[in-house]
Design a protein around this motif. Structure first.
Motif, PDB file in Angstrom:
ATOM      1  N   ASP A  84       1.623  -0.717   3.516  1.00 57.97           N
ATOM      2  CA  ASP A  84       2.860   0.054   3.393  1.00 57.97           C
ATOM      3  C   ASP A  84       4.022  -0.834   3.830  1.00 57.97           C
ATOM      4  OD1 ASP A  84       4.344   2.225   2.478  1.00 57.97           O
ATOM      5  OD2 ASP A  84       2.840   3.630   3.251  1.00 57.97           O
ATOM      6  N   TYR A  85       5.241  -0.422   3.480  1.00 59.01           N
ATOM      7  CA  TYR A  85       6.340  -1.365   3.671  1.00 59.01           C
ATOM      8  C   TYR A  85       7.353  -0.924   4.723  1.00 59.01           C
ATOM      9  CZ  TYR A  85       9.420   1.654   0.886  1.00 59.01           C
ATOM     10  OH  TYR A  85      10.155   2.717   0.452  1.00 59.01           O
ATOM     11  N   THR A  86       7.309   0.345   5.106  1.00 59.86           N
ATOM     12  CA  THR A  86       8.271   0.843   6.095  1.00 59.86           C
ATOM     13  C   THR A  86       7.571   1.339   7.360  1.00 59.86           C
ATOM     14  OG1 THR A  86       9.719   2.733   6.600  1.00 59.86           O
ATOM     15  CG2 THR A  86       8.307   2.961   4.678  1.00 59.86           C
ATOM     16  N   PRO A 111      -3.689   1.840  -3.262  1.00 58.51           N
ATOM     17  CA  PRO A 111      -3.832   3.154  -2.629  1.00 58.51           C
ATOM     18  C   PRO A 111      -4.433   2.993  -1.231  1.00 58.51           C
ATOM     19  CG  PRO A 111      -4.732   3.168  -4.861  1.00 58.51           C
ATOM     20  CD  PRO A 111      -4.515   1.726  -4.477  1.00 58.51           C
ATOM     21  N   GLU A 112      -3.716   3.507  -0.231  1.00 59.60           N
ATOM     22  CA  GLU A 112      -4.101   3.259   1.166  1.00 59.60           C
ATOM     23  C   GLU A 112      -5.337   4.060   1.562  1.00 59.60           C
ATOM     24  OE1 GLU A 112      -0.703   3.521   3.718  1.00 59.60           O
ATOM     25  OE2 GLU A 112      -1.923   3.622   5.540  1.00 59.60           O
ATOM     26  N   ASN A 113      -5.574   5.181   0.940  1.00 62.47           N
ATOM     27  CA  ASN A 113      -6.701   6.032   1.325  1.00 62.47           C
ATOM     28  C   ASN A 113      -7.492   6.644   0.166  1.00 62.47           C
ATOM     29  OD1 ASN A 113      -6.890   6.255   4.334  1.00 62.47           O
ATOM     30  ND2 ASN A 113      -4.732   6.817   4.121  1.00 62.47           N
ATOM     31  N   ALA A 168       0.853  -1.186   0.000  1.00 65.72           N
ATOM     32  CA  ALA A 168       0.000   0.000   0.000  1.00 65.72           C
ATOM     33  C   ALA A 168       0.889   1.237   0.000  1.00 65.72           C
ATOM     34  CB  ALA A 168      -0.899   0.012   1.241  1.00 65.72           C
ATOM     35  N   THR A 169       0.308   2.338  -0.484  1.00 63.05           N
ATOM     36  CA  THR A 169       1.015   3.609  -0.392  1.00 63.05           C
ATOM     37  C   THR A 169      -0.012   4.732  -0.300  1.00 63.05           C
ATOM     38  OG1 THR A 169       2.783   4.972  -1.301  1.00 63.05           O
ATOM     39  CG2 THR A 169       1.177   4.117  -2.876  1.00 63.05           C
ATOM     40  N   ASP A 170       0.445   5.895   0.160  1.00 62.53           N
ATOM     41  CA  ASP A 170      -0.464   7.031   0.330  1.00 62.53           C
ATOM     42  C   ASP A 170       0.190   8.293  -0.245  1.00 62.53           C
ATOM     43  OD1 ASP A 170      -2.813   8.258   1.064  1.00 62.53           O
ATOM     44  OD2 ASP A 170      -2.464   8.125   3.235  1.00 62.53           O
ATOM     45  N   ASN A 171      -0.635   9.167  -0.772  1.00 64.99           N
ATOM     46  CA  ASN A 171      -0.128  10.334  -1.491  1.00 64.99           C
ATOM     47  C   ASN A 171       0.863  11.193  -0.720  1.00 64.99           C
ATOM     48  OD1 ASN A 171      -2.891   9.500  -2.489  1.00 64.99           O
ATOM     49  ND2 ASN A 171      -2.183  10.765  -4.177  1.00 64.99           N
ATOM     50  N   PRO A 172       0.660  11.434   0.593  1.00 64.26           N
ATOM     51  CA  PRO A 172       1.612  12.308   1.294  1.00 64.26           C
ATOM     52  C   PRO A 172       3.043  11.744   1.343  1.00 64.26           C
ATOM     53  CG  PRO A 172      -0.415  12.075   2.566  1.00 64.26           C
ATOM     54  CD  PRO A 172      -0.488  11.083   1.448  1.00 64.26           C
TER      55      PRO A 172
END
Ligand code: G3I
Length: 313
Positions: free
Chosen positions: A274-276, A43-45, A19-23
């Motif tokens: 997300d990965y981190t 997309p996370e959100n 997952a990832t998010d724009n910010p």
């Protein structure tokens, strides 16, 4: 030894995603790993209702498209998350009269699915519709439309795109129990009635040392119904601070989850939420817990990373 998690999974006929998010996208150290290590993105959100239809009939896909464009430029597939959910739902939806909500829900699904047609592999059509005891969550959709709203959502999604795979997605359904039993019975009845459903997403927000013993058996019983299974939001949290022993337990757990997916051919892929640890949702919701992901907050690979790679090998 330089194969990425995405490449290792691909060799097993699966994807391995994040997952990832724009910010997070201006963080170039972050996007370098995001773009190279994973074969799939969620997309996370910003595909959620609050972002995509902030007021009735006004649709906005700007933020979601930023992520889809990035994934496409990196050759990554994308899961759509999510069309119908009680959370991150704009308040105007609560105020829709009962007699209009089914139409509003259908319009939302039709518009968003049509917009992303051809660009996504999966849609999480309905998210988190059950309580822990297997009863229906009393969301606004449940209260105003009734039990049929989930089937209606899947039918609307299929009508808008006959090709994208349609998923029901939930948490705490990784092991066998009242909640996963309720989802199982729903999928079974959808299959019997011809209601279009292609997959079940097990979110897999897990706790180190507590991977459900029935995970593999549970994946298999859903697969045996004739649907795919995806592990859609995997993370494995621990009580902070990290220690070598907790990292080792977490690594064992990540390896076990990957292996449980690999033994069932219809388990099509795994996505970490997300990965981190730099960008994990966990510490803000579970104070005192965290360190749930395979990379630490400084982008160093943790033992969990190596356990995932070993299991995929
Ligand atoms: O964008 C606003 C920002 O404008 C505002 O200033 C800030 C202040 O609170 O909030 C920002 O919104 C946050 C949003 O994420 C975007 O970053 C919300 O507060 C925050 O609650 C929201 O959290 C998300 C959560 O879903 C909402 O329920 C998490 O990032 C996201 O990881 C999480 O993901 C869910 C899945 O969709 C479904 N399964 C469970 C999973 C974890 O909760």
């Amino acid at each position: 030894d330089t194969a990425t998690l995405g490449e290792l999974a691909e060799a097993k006929g699966r994807y391995f995603g994040s997952a990832t998010d724009n910010p997070e996208l201006p963080d170039t150290q972050y996007t370098q790993i995001l773009g190279s290590e994973f074969s799939q993105i969620t997309p996370e959100n910003t595909m959620k209702w609050q972002y995509t239809e902030p007021s009735r009939g006004r649709f906005d896909y700007t933020a979601a498209e930023e992520i889809v464009d990035l994934a496409e430029s990196n050759g990554q597939s994308v899961r759509g998350h999510t069309l119908v959910w009680h959370n991150q739902l704009p308040s105007w939806v609560d105020d829709v009269p009962a007699g209009e909500l089914l139409g509003v829900m259908r319009d939302h699904i039709t518009h968003e699915v049509d917009h992303f047609k051809g660009r996504l592999i999966h849609w999480d059509v309905v998210n988190e519709a059950f309580e822990e005891d297997g009863s229906r969550r009393q969301s606004v959709f449940q209260q105003k439309i009734g039990d049929s709203y989930i089937a209606e959502a899947f039918k609307a999604a299929r009508a808008a795109d006959p090709d994208v795979k349609l998923y029901y997605n939930d948490y705490n359904i990784e092991g066998i129990g009242p909640k996963s039993d309720a989802v199982y019975e729903m999928v079974k009845s959808f299959k019997a009635q011809g209601i279009p459903i292609d997959g079940v997403g097990m979110q897999a927000h897990l706790i180190a040392g507590q991977v459900p013993a029935s995970l593999q058996e549970n994946i298999r019983r859903f697969a045996d119904l004739g649907v795919d299974v995806a592990l859609t939001e995997l993370d494995i949290r621990m009580t902070l601070p990290r220690t070598a022993a907790k990292d080792a337990q977490q690594a064992t757990d990540y390896g076990a989850v990957v292996e449980a997916c690999l033994v069932v051919s219809r388990c099509v892929g795994i996505t970490v939420w997300d990965y981190t640890d730099k960008y994990s949702w966990v510490p803000s919701v579970f104070p005192g817990q965290g360190a749930a992901l395979p990379w630490d907050e400084d982008f160093a690979k943790k033992p969990a990373y190596h356990a995932i790679a070993a299991a995929l090998n």
